[in-house]
Design a protein around this motif. Structure first.
Motif, PDB file in Angstrom:
ATOM      1  N   HIS A  75       1.012  -0.790  -0.430  1.00  0.00           N
ATOM      2  CA  HIS A  75       0.036  -0.119   0.206  1.00  0.00           C
ATOM      3  C   HIS A  75       1.282   0.758  -0.107  1.00  0.00           C
ATOM      4  O   HIS A  75       0.999   2.635  -0.710  1.00  0.00           O
ATOM      5  N   CYS A  76       1.961   1.685   0.544  1.00  0.00           N
ATOM      6  CA  CYS A  76       2.503   2.391   0.385  1.00  0.00           C
ATOM      7  C   CYS A  76       3.370   2.666  -0.621  1.00  0.00           C
ATOM      8  O   CYS A  76       3.653   4.241  -0.903  1.00  0.00           O
ATOM      9  N   GLY A  77       3.448   1.546  -1.060  1.00  0.00           N
ATOM     10  CA  GLY A  77       5.117   2.317  -2.878  1.00  0.00           C
ATOM     11  C   GLY A  77       3.603   2.277  -2.983  1.00  0.00           C
ATOM     12  O   GLY A  77       3.785   3.579  -4.457  1.00  0.00           O
ATOM     13  N   TRP A  78       2.111   1.453  -3.487  1.00  0.00           N
ATOM     14  CA  TRP A  78       1.087   2.602  -4.057  1.00  0.00           C
ATOM     15  C   TRP A  78       1.143   4.137  -3.846  1.00  0.00           C
ATOM     16  O   TRP A  78       1.021   4.654  -4.688  1.00  0.00           O
ATOM     17  N   ARG A  79       0.815   4.386  -2.934  1.00  0.00           N
ATOM     18  CA  ARG A  79       0.898   5.712  -2.434  1.00  0.00           C
ATOM     19  C   ARG A  79       2.167   6.987  -3.293  1.00  0.00           C
ATOM     20  O   ARG A  79       1.713   7.724  -3.261  1.00  0.00           O
ATOM     21  N   ALA A  80       3.756   5.629  -2.359  1.00  0.00           N
ATOM     22  CA  ALA A  80       4.185   6.741  -3.424  1.00  0.00           C
ATOM     23  C   ALA A  80       4.072   6.577  -4.621  1.00  0.00           C
ATOM     24  O   ALA A  80       5.185   7.968  -5.256  1.00  0.00           O
ATOM     25  N   ALA A  81       4.093   6.126  -5.990  1.00  0.00           N
ATOM     26  CA  ALA A  81       3.947   6.518  -6.618  1.00  0.00           C
ATOM     27  C   ALA A  81       2.643   7.062  -7.609  1.00  0.00           C
ATOM     28  O   ALA A  81       2.276   7.015  -8.690  1.00  0.00           O
ATOM     29  N   GLY A  82       1.866   7.849  -6.362  1.00  0.00           N
ATOM     30  CA  GLY A  82       0.899   8.395  -6.515  1.00  0.00           C
ATOM     31  C   GLY A  82      -0.775   7.737  -7.331  1.00  0.00           C
ATOM     32  O   GLY A  82      -1.683   8.653  -7.656  1.00  0.00           O
ATOM     33  N   GLY A  83      -0.571   6.854  -6.255  1.00  0.00           N
ATOM     34  CA  GLY A  83      -2.043   5.710  -6.440  1.00  0.00           C
ATOM     35  C   GLY A  83      -2.867   6.343  -5.543  1.00  0.00           C
ATOM     36  O   GLY A  83      -2.393   6.790  -4.808  1.00  0.00           O
ATOM     37  N   SER A  84      -4.176   6.765  -5.880  1.00  0.00           N
ATOM     38  CA  SER A  84      -5.285   6.886  -4.983  1.00  0.00           C
ATOM     39  C   SER A  84      -6.715   6.351  -5.716  1.00  0.00           C
ATOM     40  O   SER A  84      -6.691   5.451  -7.210  1.00  0.00           O
ATOM     41  N   GLY A  85      -7.973   6.103  -4.868  1.00  0.00           N
ATOM     42  CA  GLY A  85      -9.103   5.935  -5.718  1.00  0.00           C
ATOM     43  C   GLY A  85      -8.627   4.189  -5.109  1.00  0.00           C
ATOM     44  O   GLY A  85      -8.744   3.442  -3.884  1.00  0.00           O
ATOM     45  N   ASP A  86      -9.569   3.491  -6.024  1.00  0.00           N
ATOM     46  CA  ASP A  86      -9.751   2.375  -5.754  1.00  0.00           C
ATOM     47  C   ASP A  86      -8.816   1.278  -5.192  1.00  0.00           C
ATOM     48  O   ASP A  86      -8.065   1.189  -5.751  1.00  0.00           O
TER      49      ASP A  86
END
Length: 380
Positions: A75-86
């Motif tokens: 989850h942290c890596g996803w957010r670090a790459a700009g992930g958002s939403g679903d």
């Protein structure tokens, strides 16, 4: 895709940002439970005995959980790459990692002869007890070992199925699968080198670090970070920064685990505190202690810690613990953990992630290593 369950959505309140690392850890439990229920239903259609005895035993191990650190780092890596939403794909990738972890634990316990895992009998021990209780013929121990190998294989199959389904459902599935494929090979390589080191009675520090990196650091932190980032379509610069941060944090995590394996309280760790010592498993802690003992001409410590020494009684294990402390190895490993956590925080900053995500990563690293990084205080 035929034979695969539909994507399991997380609780509605967790679908949209902000979703914190603790939220992700809790939410993956819900997603994982639904995946396991579907797998058990499929197993019953194959054979009810198989489902009741083997698949259910594996499911119980997974549901006993652990720290769910791999999901949190995904989850942290996803957010670090700009992930958002679903967050469905993130949580399913985390669930696949938990299943892969179950495979590793089941097989590792067989290879190490460990009798306890997550506060309960190890899977091969449980299956051996099933054999004995059912009055089957032959060796209960042999049956338990063989059946546990199959349980680990089943966990791997379930993990691969879930990751494949997730990859098909995202525009970045190819990169996600590349990260997953590399991670599986690294895990096997690390486990093999661990077995080989024990068979060769190796005590080399560099070899211990290589094993720790392949067997634990990459698949505990580095690959989960890049799996999450891949879901968000991360570029090479972000992925490289995450790999560097994850390698350092993952290695610090493994060194902490080595210390717990030698000095930890089984009531808190859920596993025996002397297995690694009795087997003379090549850890960085042991390798450093032997090097320090040789440098100081501490022949008593060197003889106590030698790879070919007889593990003997509980008293012999206590002598090993004393030697690990007396040589300064325990303190040196603590210092190494602190250095690695600081390095991890520094590398993560190169991702360009916003302040909230950097705080999340620092908190996760502290949770994994037990160390509050000095650089994390600067981030805060």
């Amino acid at each position: 895709m035929p034979g695969l369950p539909p994507m399991v959505a997380p609780p509605a309140e967790l679908v949209d940002d902000p979703l914190t690392a603790p939220d992700a850890t809790n939410a993956v439990g819900t997603a994982l439970k639904q995946v396991l229920e579907e797998r058990l239903r499929q197993s019953r259609t194959v054979d009810p005995v198989f489902a009741r005895e083997l698949a259910a035993c594996l499911t119980a191990l997974v549901e006993r959980g652990g720290k769910r650190l791999r999901t949190a780092f995904t989850h942290c890596g996803w957010r670090a790459a700009g992930g958002s939403g679903d967050t469905t794909a993130v949580l399913h990738t985390g669930a696949a990692l938990e299943l892969l972890q179950a495979c590793a634990l089941v097989h590792d316990d067989v290879m190490d002869g460990s009798v306890q895992r997550r506060g309960a009998p190890a899977v091969h021990v449980q299956l051996a007890r099933q054999h004995w209780a059912s009055g089957m013929h032959g060796s209960a121990e042999s049956f338990g070992t063989s059946a546990a190998v199959l349980a680990g294989d089943l966990a791997l199959a379930w993990a691969d199925d879930l990751l494949t389904e997730t990859a098909f459902g995202t525009p970045h599935g190819r990169r996600l699968h590349e990260e997953w494929r590399a991670m599986r090979t690294e895990m096997v390589a690390g486990q093999y080198l661990d077995l080989r080191a024990q068979a060769r009675r190796s005590s080399a520090v560099d070899e211990a670090l290589a094993i720790a990196t392949l067997k634990s650091a990459l698949y505990t932190v580095a690959r989960p970070l890049t799996l999450g980032a891949s879901l968000a379509g991360a570029d090479d610069q972000v992925l490289d920064a995450l790999r560097a941060a994850g390698r350092c944090a993952g290695l610090a995590f493994q060194l902490r685990d080595d210390l717990l394996g030698a000095f930890g309280d089984p009531a808190h760790t859920g596993k025996p505190a002397d297995d690694d010592l009795r087997s003379r498993k090549l850890t960085y802690l042991l390798a450093v202690a032997l090097r320090l003992a040789d440098a100081a001409d501490d022949h008593r410590a060197a003889a106590t810690l030698a790879p070919d020494a007889d593990p003997g009684s509980e008293h012999a294990v206590e002598r090993m613990r004393a030697a690990l402390t007396r040589t300064g190895a325990r303190e040196l490993v603590e210092t190494k953990i602190e250095e690695l956590t600081d390095m991890a925080i520094g590398h993560f900053e190169a991702t360009g992630a916003d302040h909230a995500v950097r705080l999340e990563f620092a908190a996760l690293v502290q949770r994994a290593t037990g160390v509050a990084s000095r650089r994390a205080e600067e981030v805060a």
